[in-house]
Design an enzyme around this catalytic site. Sequence first.
Site, mmCIF file in Angstrom:
data_model
loop_
_atom_site.group_PDB
_atom_site.id
_atom_site.type_symbol
_atom_site.label_atom_id
_atom_site.label_comp_id
_atom_site.label_asym_id
_atom_site.label_seq_id
_atom_site.Cartn_x
_atom_site.Cartn_y
_atom_site.Cartn_z
ATOM 1 N N HIS A 1 1.092 8.399 7.079
ATOM 2 C CA HIS A 1 2.236 7.699 7.668
ATOM 3 C C HIS A 1 3.396 8.644 7.963
ATOM 4 C CE1 HIS A 1 0.434 3.853 6.079
ATOM 5 N NE2 HIS A 1 0.639 3.614 7.350
ATOM 6 N N HIS B 1 1.650 6.746 2.562
ATOM 7 C CA HIS B 1 0.945 8.001 2.286
ATOM 8 C C HIS B 1 1.212 9.036 3.364
ATOM 9 C CE1 HIS B 1 -2.151 7.302 5.298
ATOM 10 N NE2 HIS B 1 -2.115 6.034 4.919
ATOM 11 N N LYS C 1 0.874 -1.176 0.000
ATOM 12 C CA LYS C 1 0.000 0.000 0.000
ATOM 13 C C LYS C 1 0.904 1.217 0.000
ATOM 14 C CE LYS C 1 -4.082 -1.757 2.193
ATOM 15 N NZ LYS C 1 -4.861 -1.473 3.370
#
Length: 575
Positions: free
Chosen positions: A138, A135, A132
């Site tokens: 994070h 982004h 994933k």
Amino acid sequence: MNYKKAAAQIIANAMNSEDLTIEQAEKLMAVPPNPEMGDAAFPCFTLAKTFRKAPPAIAAELCEKVSEAVSNSDLFEKVAAMGGYLNFYLKHGAFAKEVVSEVLEKGEDYGKSNEGEGKKVLVEFSSPNIAKPFHIGHLVTTALGSSLERIYSFLGYDTVKINHLGDWGTQFGKLISAYKRWGDAETIEADPINELLKIYVKFHTEAEKAPELEDEARAYFKMLEDGDEEITKLWKFFVDASLKEFNKTYKLLDITFDSYAGESFYSDKMPEIVELLQEKKLLEESDGAQVVRFEDENVPPCIILKSDGTTIYATRDLAAALYRKRTYDFYKNIYVVGTPQALHFKQIFSVLNKMGYTWSDDCVHVGFGYVRFPDKVLSTRHGDVVFLEDVLRESIEKTKEIIKNSATSKNIDNIDEVSEKIGVGAILYSFLKNGREKDIVFTWKDILDFEGESGPYVQYAYARGRSVLRKATENGINYSSADLSLLEGNDEFELIKLINSFEDVVRDAANKNEPCCVTRYVTELAQMFNKFYNTCNIMKSEDALRDARLKLTEAVCICIKSALYLIGVRVVEKM
Ligand code: ARG
């Protein structure tokens, strides 16, 4: 320099030790709201009971008692009773000498302490999910966690940086199912995160129409948990490709980890947790699943085993906590994870407590709010994700433009390096500017505002200080033996007091797990330095004073550099 302690010592010496010890006096010592009231104030209110007198009378009596000690002291100018307070006034010059020489002597060790010696603090942060995007959400845990680790380490704690990778769980069943249907190794290898995200998103849209896909995904995850060779190989491919991408971002941020033990690391350590829970008779059945219930009705039961026998996120966290205690025997085990997971951690810590582990009290969840773009909220489930690496690159590019258009750009020969440090620093600063529970509103205007409360503003103050020092050296000025007691002006005094409070600020930041204490501090330091720079024309001052001011400038630079380091921001010599 702990001048409050020095004042406390004077007071305690003037009293019987049964009435007041130095430690008690120091604890009571306060900072007066304005400079006319002195630099340290001792409140006499708690003594009213012992002496059966009104606080102002006690203050007046104490004032007489200590006046001789004060006039003999090198550090204090005078003492005065005011209402129920006894106010101490510092000798500006003597104080300047103490503080500035301490900073110059200690250099980058200035502000450090050894109070954490022998105590292990684990900081778990970043913890992105494999396959994933890394982004912008994070980035908050990454910025916060890395800063906290630096802060604890500065205070002498033995720290361990843990990246609890999201590399296990039912989503891998979905990904494998998606890969088998629509995936292609070559396309994925070329652009792993984007391609994996694409098929993962596709899985969700397709599964809405064909719910049996979910069953297939569950079966694949079960195969992964059971160690199926082909499935494990696929999983490993996803993990390696993702880590390669994440590491690019960590490199930009100048961040490293001591351990990447993520969720998968605990897959073989979960049976023990289940056994322990069974032994302690804490497991109950609920709709085919095994759960732990809590007395507190506001906390929902914690699911340990799902009805198909697979473990979940919470089980892995229990195994991780136990493993960490055994491996590191931590003093504190900190989890830097968004506030939406507060309930999850409450459940985990409560289960540990029910298991009889008193060290569950040493586990701390450090939460934080969302990153909001003025009109849209971020999420990973859909395609409109903001990738962290893109944001950092954009910030660097924008910074480069600003610098290129500035009057001083011709003096900079390493513009790429400078733009990277400023562009990345600007983002980190803005993420650590306010209390962590608050949402972060992301706007380029504020982040790259070179004149407002921003990373570039503070970095500029540093570069400005360094440029003065460079100029002095170029002009053959040797200020090494300057007389620091000449630094008596009010702007200088306030600046020196601020430098002196650095250690307290770092301690406060650790106590609250709030790096914003340091961000605010360094901003104030930069502002105060700019004020000093503008009012006290350093290079045009009379020689002896100029030299003392140069030394002060050097001390400010040391302090700004260390404080910025604690929030992950690097300095530049010219900008
Ligand atoms: N990987 C998770 C996420 O991105 C965060 C992990 C938090 N840490 C933990 N020990 N549960 O949301």
